[in-house]
Structures are given as C-alpha cells and as structure tokens.
Design an enzyme around this catalytic site. Structure first.
Site, short mmCIF file in Angstrom:
data_model
loop_
_atom_site.label_atom_id
_atom_site.label_comp_id
_atom_site.label_asym_id
_atom_site.label_seq_id
_atom_site.Cartn_x
_atom_site.Cartn_y
_atom_site.Cartn_z
N LYS A 173 0.83 -1.21 0.00
CA LYS A 173 0.00 0.00 0.00
C LYS A 173 0.87 1.25 0.00
O LYS A 173 0.52 2.28 -0.62
CB LYS A 173 -0.92 -0.01 1.23
N GLU A 180 0.81 6.77 -6.74
CA GLU A 180 -0.29 7.74 -6.81
C GLU A 180 0.23 9.18 -6.78
O GLU A 180 -0.26 10.04 -7.53
CB GLU A 180 -1.23 7.49 -5.63
#
Length: 302
Positions: A173, A180
């Site tokens: 993550k 991102e």
C-alpha cells in the site's frame, strides 16, 4: 461472519456498511457518540466500549482497526490485547508503516493472537465501488477472513489478495500511494501547462472528458480530475497547499535504502513540500544569485 469494526470514521463506517450489506454482522466501536449513532442508522451494531464490542463476538474473535496510523494503533492494541485470546485475529486496515506492522505482529504472536496488515485503497468511493485490499500476514488467518475480504472488494474474485508475510500488505500500500503521488503530479502539471496557454482557451474539463475514453492516460484518477475540473475549472477558493499522509515519504526512504532510482515519486513528494512554503527563502536566494552573476533584475516583494 461477525466482527468488530474499531473506528467508525469515513473509511471505517463505509467499510462496515458494505459488510452489513453483504450479510455480515458488524459490531462497531468509536469513542465518539455521534459516530456510533450514525453507524447504528447504517445497520451496524454500536457498542459504547471496546470491551463490550469484543466480548459480544463469537470465537475466534475478529477485530478490524480503522484508526489513524502511529501511536493510536498501539494504544488501541494495548486496550484490545487483554480482551483477546489464542486464535483471535486483529486486522489493521489503516495506513500503518510496514515496520510497525511487523513489530505488532511479533508482539501479538506472543499471546497467540494473529495479526493481519491490510493495505486499503478506495477512499470515499469504496462503499459503492469496493476496496482494493493488499493483505499481509499468516495464511491461515487470511483464509479465515476470506468472506470479509470478498465482501469488501469490488468483486469476490478481484481487487484483493494475500500478497506476502507480515508487513507485506502495508508495504504494498505504501508503494501504491507513492505511485499515486507521481500520477497526480503528472496530471496536475499537464493541466497547468494547458491552463497557461491562454490563446488556446482550453476547456480543461471537456479535454479531460475526451482523455477519459480511449486514451492511454485514462484512469480512475483522471475520472476524478475531470469531475474536479468540471465543478471548479478555475480552482477558485482552493489554497495551493498540498498535504501528504506519510506513505510518499516512506516510499522515497525505501527507494534510497534499496538503491532504487525513483525520481518521479521523489520529485512529486518534494513538490508537495514546496507547496507549503508561503515565503520561500530558497527562491529569494536564487533570485539574488541571478542578480549577482548576470545582473538580472530582482522583483521586489509587495
């Protein structure tokens, strides 16, 4: 299944509701009265204390944490540990540092409690669209929780998986969020160039809509960008200040430790830091340097 959702903020409450919709029983705890009341209206069984929520669970008990990363997780685990017994499972679905997750897994293992770290992506859209789940930890514990993961994911067979041992879920993550950062920065820079080309008079929202279909740069992030541009093309009322929640910093640190070149992610993080400089000393010094070596004019501060 039946589990306790600890933390009923935006993410926790939405995840709990998605589980309820799938037929699971979710007992919710949050220190805030309003959060518990709102959760009850969404089909979640509220409890006024952590002890009550956990004691009502069948064995093996499952407690899913959706609380802020860091000390809050450790404090919550300190309260949970005496309430759990051998075979019970704790899931940390927040954005914890993977090293903390590895430490916590070891500490809980001493009491026979299984610890699963679950990197969770989906934000406020997860309730309707489902969540992307990157899961680390003991394979047997993950297998026990399969119905829960299947209900939270976009479909029972897609969008989730057991990615490795303890810490792997939160490590994955972390890298996801680093990527991102880079994608967001590229979109922002591209649209900034388009906006600056005044003679073309681009409709940025319309252009984003074109790119959403068939383009190689299409993505869900572009979908959200198009929505933002259509709502507020001038970005009126928005301060040029970009926060970061930590994962980008951790990603850059890991890249350095592993001798991996990651310039895009690193620069996207630095641009976020730069956005917070209201009165940049470095920029003033750069202007002074140009004046010293080239006689370039210095723009006086208003």
């Amino acid at each position: 299944m039946e589990l306790a959702m600890i933390g009923l903020g935006r993410m926790g409450a939405n995840m709990a509701e998605r589980l309820v919709r799938a037929g699971h029983i979710v007992r919710g705890y949050d220190p805030g009265d309003a959060a518990r009341q709102q959760a009850e209206a969404r089909g979640i069984v509220p409890h006024a204390s952590l002890q009550n929520a956990v004691s009502a669970l069948p064995s093996p008990r499952v407690a899913w944490l959706m609380v802020p990363a860091g000390q809050v997780v450790d404090d919550t685990l300190a309260q949970l540990r005496p309430l759990l017994t051998t075979g019970d499972i704790v899931v940390d679905g927040g954005n914890s540092n993977y090293k903390d997750s590895q430490r916590r897994e070891g500490e809980l293992a001493e009491a026979g409690i299984r610890y699963v770290d679950c990197g969770t992506s989906g934000g406020v859209w997860g309730l309707a669209e489902g969540y992307s789940l990157m899961i680390g930890g003991d394979a047997d514990a993950v297998a026990t929780l399969r119905p829960v993961f299947a209900a939270l994911a976009p479909t029972p067979a897609t969008g989730w998986g057991h990615v490795g041992p303890s810490g792997a879920g939160h490590f994955a993550k972390m890298i996801h969020n680093g990527i991102e950062y880079g994608m967001m920065q590229a979109y922002a820079e591209g649209f900034a160039i388009l906006q600056k080309k005044a003679e073309m008079d681009f409709d940025l929202g319309a252009l984003a809509e074109i790119w959403r279909h068939g383009s190689v740069v299409r993505s869900w992030l572009l979908d959200l960008t198009a929505d933002a541009l259509n709502k507020n093309p001038g970005m009126d009322g928005i301060a040029p200040y970009v926060s970061d929640s930590g994962e980008g910093r951790w990603t850059v640190a890991e890249a350095i430790d592993l001798d991996v070149s990651a310039p895009v992610i690193t620069l996207s993080l630095l641009e976020r830091l730069r956005s917070r400089e209201q009165d940049s000393y470095a920029d003033k010094l750069l202007s002074a340097m140009r004046n010293e070596f080239g006689g370039h004019a210095i723009k006086q501060q208003a």
